[in-house]
Design an enzyme around this catalytic site. Structure first.
Site, short mmCIF file in Angstrom:
data_model
loop_
_atom_site.label_atom_id
_atom_site.label_comp_id
_atom_site.label_asym_id
_atom_site.label_seq_id
_atom_site.Cartn_x
_atom_site.Cartn_y
_atom_site.Cartn_z
N CYS A 62 0.84 -1.21 0.00
CA CYS A 62 0.00 0.00 0.00
C CYS A 62 0.87 1.25 0.00
O CYS A 62 1.88 1.32 0.69
CB CYS A 62 -0.90 0.03 1.23
SG CYS A 62 -2.30 -1.06 1.11
N HIS A 63 0.42 2.24 -0.75
CA HIS A 63 1.09 3.54 -0.77
C HIS A 63 0.71 4.33 0.48
O HIS A 63 -0.44 4.25 0.93
CB HIS A 63 0.65 4.35 -1.98
CG HIS A 63 1.10 3.80 -3.28
ND1 HIS A 63 0.44 2.79 -3.94
CD2 HIS A 63 2.17 4.10 -4.06
CE1 HIS A 63 1.06 2.51 -5.06
NE2 HIS A 63 2.12 3.28 -5.16
N MET A 98 -8.16 0.09 0.95
CA MET A 98 -7.44 -0.63 2.01
C MET A 98 -7.49 0.13 3.33
O MET A 98 -7.55 -0.48 4.40
CB MET A 98 -6.00 -0.90 1.60
CG MET A 98 -5.87 -1.88 0.44
SD MET A 98 -6.76 -3.44 0.70
CE MET A 98 -5.95 -4.07 2.15
N ASP A 113 -11.20 -6.97 21.91
CA ASP A 113 -10.25 -6.85 23.02
C ASP A 113 -10.92 -6.30 24.27
O ASP A 113 -10.71 -6.79 25.38
CB ASP A 113 -9.08 -5.96 22.63
CG ASP A 113 -8.13 -5.72 23.80
OD1 ASP A 113 -7.61 -6.71 24.35
OD2 ASP A 113 -7.94 -4.55 24.17
#
Length: 145
Positions: A62-63, A98, A113
């Site tokens: 990914c950029h 993304m 969590d």
């Protein structure tokens, strides 16, 4: 990494969604803010935003992208599912799909969590791209949502 230097800068958005299945009692504790670790949705929202900003550090190809906006929203089905949606925006040479997917994934993991002490068998399900706009490939809108 793909060379995007010849691509035009355009306004781009992406929206993604993730679903957590849990006991109704766990969902109610989240909604009432009664979990020991604190406000689950506020912490998950911050985690999602932070993750979107760091996507290029998590996903090797990914950029790094300057993001102009990140929104994280929560809803539920009133029974046993919590929905997390992220919308990410930029003006740039490559899309933010993304970043949106990373945001909902990190937010879902944060919910898990923070709630695992009361329920370990929660399930993170159906993480998917909902839509994207901009770029040479045009717009995408998931038809089954």
């Amino acid at each position: 990494m793909v060379d995007v230097s010849d691509k035009a800068e355009t306004k781009r958005t992406a929206a993604a969604r993730s679903t957590l299945k849990m006991n109704p009692e766990t969902l109610e504790l989240i909604k009432q803010g009664k979990l020991k670790k604190g406000d689950v949705l506020a912490v998950a929202q911050v985690a999602g935003i932070m993750a979107a900003k760091k996507t290029s550090e998590w996903i090797p190809m990914c950029h790094p992208i300057p993001l102009t906006g990140i929104d994280i929203a929560f809803s539920d089905n009133g029974a046993d599912e919590l929905y997390i949606e992220a919308t990410v925006r930029t003006t740039g040479q490559t899309g933010v799909e993304m970043e949106a997917l990373t945001a909902v994934s990190a937010a879902a993991l944060t919910v898990y969590d923070m709630c695992k002490a009361v329920q370990k068998d929660m399930e993170i399900r159906s993480t998917m791209l909902i839509s994207k706009t901009g770029g040479k490939n045009g717009d995408f809108h998931r038809s089954d949502r």
